[in-house]
Design a protein around this motif. Structure first.
Motif, mmCIF file in Angstrom:
data_model
loop_
_atom_site.group_PDB
_atom_site.id
_atom_site.type_symbol
_atom_site.label_atom_id
_atom_site.label_comp_id
_atom_site.label_asym_id
_atom_site.label_seq_id
_atom_site.Cartn_x
_atom_site.Cartn_y
_atom_site.Cartn_z
ATOM 1 N N LYS A 71 0.828 -1.206 0.000
ATOM 2 C CA LYS A 71 0.000 0.000 0.000
ATOM 3 C C LYS A 71 0.866 1.260 0.000
ATOM 4 O O LYS A 71 0.558 2.223 -0.706
ATOM 5 C CB LYS A 71 -0.928 0.003 1.216
ATOM 6 C CG LYS A 71 -2.057 -0.998 1.133
ATOM 7 C CD LYS A 71 -2.905 -0.927 2.397
ATOM 8 C CE LYS A 71 -4.082 -1.845 2.358
ATOM 9 N NZ LYS A 71 -4.906 -1.743 3.591
ATOM 10 N N ASP A 72 1.918 1.262 0.807
ATOM 11 C CA ASP A 72 2.813 2.425 0.867
ATOM 12 C C ASP A 72 3.515 2.661 -0.466
ATOM 13 O O ASP A 72 3.676 3.807 -0.892
ATOM 14 C CB ASP A 72 3.843 2.260 1.984
ATOM 15 C CG ASP A 72 3.239 2.445 3.373
ATOM 16 O OD1 ASP A 72 2.088 2.941 3.477
ATOM 17 O OD2 ASP A 72 3.912 2.077 4.357
ATOM 18 N N ILE A 73 3.939 1.601 -1.112
ATOM 19 C CA ILE A 73 4.584 1.748 -2.430
ATOM 20 C C ILE A 73 3.606 2.368 -3.414
ATOM 21 O O ILE A 73 3.948 3.311 -4.134
ATOM 22 C CB ILE A 73 5.105 0.390 -2.937
ATOM 23 C CG1 ILE A 73 6.304 -0.068 -2.115
ATOM 24 C CG2 ILE A 73 5.471 0.470 -4.423
ATOM 25 C CD1 ILE A 73 6.702 -1.521 -2.333
ATOM 26 N N LEU A 74 2.387 1.847 -3.455
ATOM 27 C CA LEU A 74 1.391 2.370 -4.386
ATOM 28 C C LEU A 74 1.036 3.821 -4.076
ATOM 29 O O LEU A 74 0.735 4.602 -4.973
ATOM 30 C CB LEU A 74 0.130 1.504 -4.360
ATOM 31 C CG LEU A 74 0.287 0.114 -4.969
ATOM 32 C CD1 LEU A 74 -0.918 -0.747 -4.634
ATOM 33 C CD2 LEU A 74 0.486 0.203 -6.476
ATOM 34 N N MET A 81 4.249 6.391 -9.554
ATOM 35 C CA MET A 81 3.236 7.396 -9.861
ATOM 36 C C MET A 81 3.438 7.951 -11.272
ATOM 37 O O MET A 81 2.469 8.159 -12.010
ATOM 38 C CB MET A 81 3.303 8.525 -8.829
ATOM 39 C CG MET A 81 2.423 9.698 -9.119
ATOM 40 S SD MET A 81 0.679 9.280 -8.996
ATOM 41 C CE MET A 81 -0.023 10.907 -9.137
ATOM 42 N N ALA A 82 4.679 8.160 -11.656
ATOM 43 C CA ALA A 82 4.959 8.682 -12.995
ATOM 44 C C ALA A 82 4.541 7.696 -14.079
ATOM 45 O O ALA A 82 4.067 8.097 -15.141
ATOM 46 C CB ALA A 82 6.445 9.011 -13.118
ATOM 47 N N CYS A 88 -1.933 5.137 -9.097
ATOM 48 C CA CYS A 88 -1.322 5.736 -7.909
ATOM 49 C C CYS A 88 -1.966 7.073 -7.563
ATOM 50 O O CYS A 88 -2.111 7.407 -6.388
ATOM 51 C CB CYS A 88 0.178 5.901 -8.117
ATOM 52 S SG CYS A 88 1.025 4.327 -8.338
ATOM 53 N N GLY A 89 -2.363 7.828 -8.571
ATOM 54 C CA GLY A 89 -3.025 9.102 -8.313
ATOM 55 C C GLY A 89 -4.341 8.909 -7.586
ATOM 56 O O GLY A 89 -4.669 9.657 -6.651
ATOM 57 N N ALA A 90 -5.098 7.909 -8.008
ATOM 58 C CA ALA A 90 -6.372 7.621 -7.332
ATOM 59 C C ALA A 90 -6.125 7.185 -5.893
ATOM 60 O O ALA A 90 -6.845 7.614 -4.980
ATOM 61 C CB ALA A 90 -7.124 6.534 -8.095
#
Length: 95
Positions: A71-74, A81-82, A88-90
């Protein structure tokens, strides 16, 4: 650089995800098995390669820690994110 053992593990993980092959992964303690499996889960999910993914840990506490790390990675990994802003934005937006 990746060791031959790491490259073999990555190839096995890829074969398991893409072709349903079976994989048993054994490496020395501290060699990155959990990290490889964690990133394999993320890779399979963000690329839509598997509708459901199961990551098994030795104990409930360890499983919870692994889930927290995923979860932290996501949520916080800027490189991910890039590459996957729609995912990842959601997650970042939902906090």
């Amino acid at each position: 650089p990746w060791s031959p053992a790491h490259l073999a593990a990555i190839a096995g993980i890829e074969a398991a995800v893409l072709r349903g092959e079976l994989l048993a992964l054994a490496m020395p303690r501290g060699s990155g098995k959990s990290a490889l499996c964690r990133w394999a889960v993320i890779w399979a999910v963000v690329n839509g390669l598997a509708p459901y993914v199961v990551l098994i840990a030795a104990t409930d506490a360890t499983a919870r820690k692994e889930l927290r790390k995923i979860k932290d990675i996501l949520r916080f990994n800027d490189l991910l994110m890039a590459d996957y802003p729609e995912i990842c934005g959601a997650i970042r937006h939902l906090q």
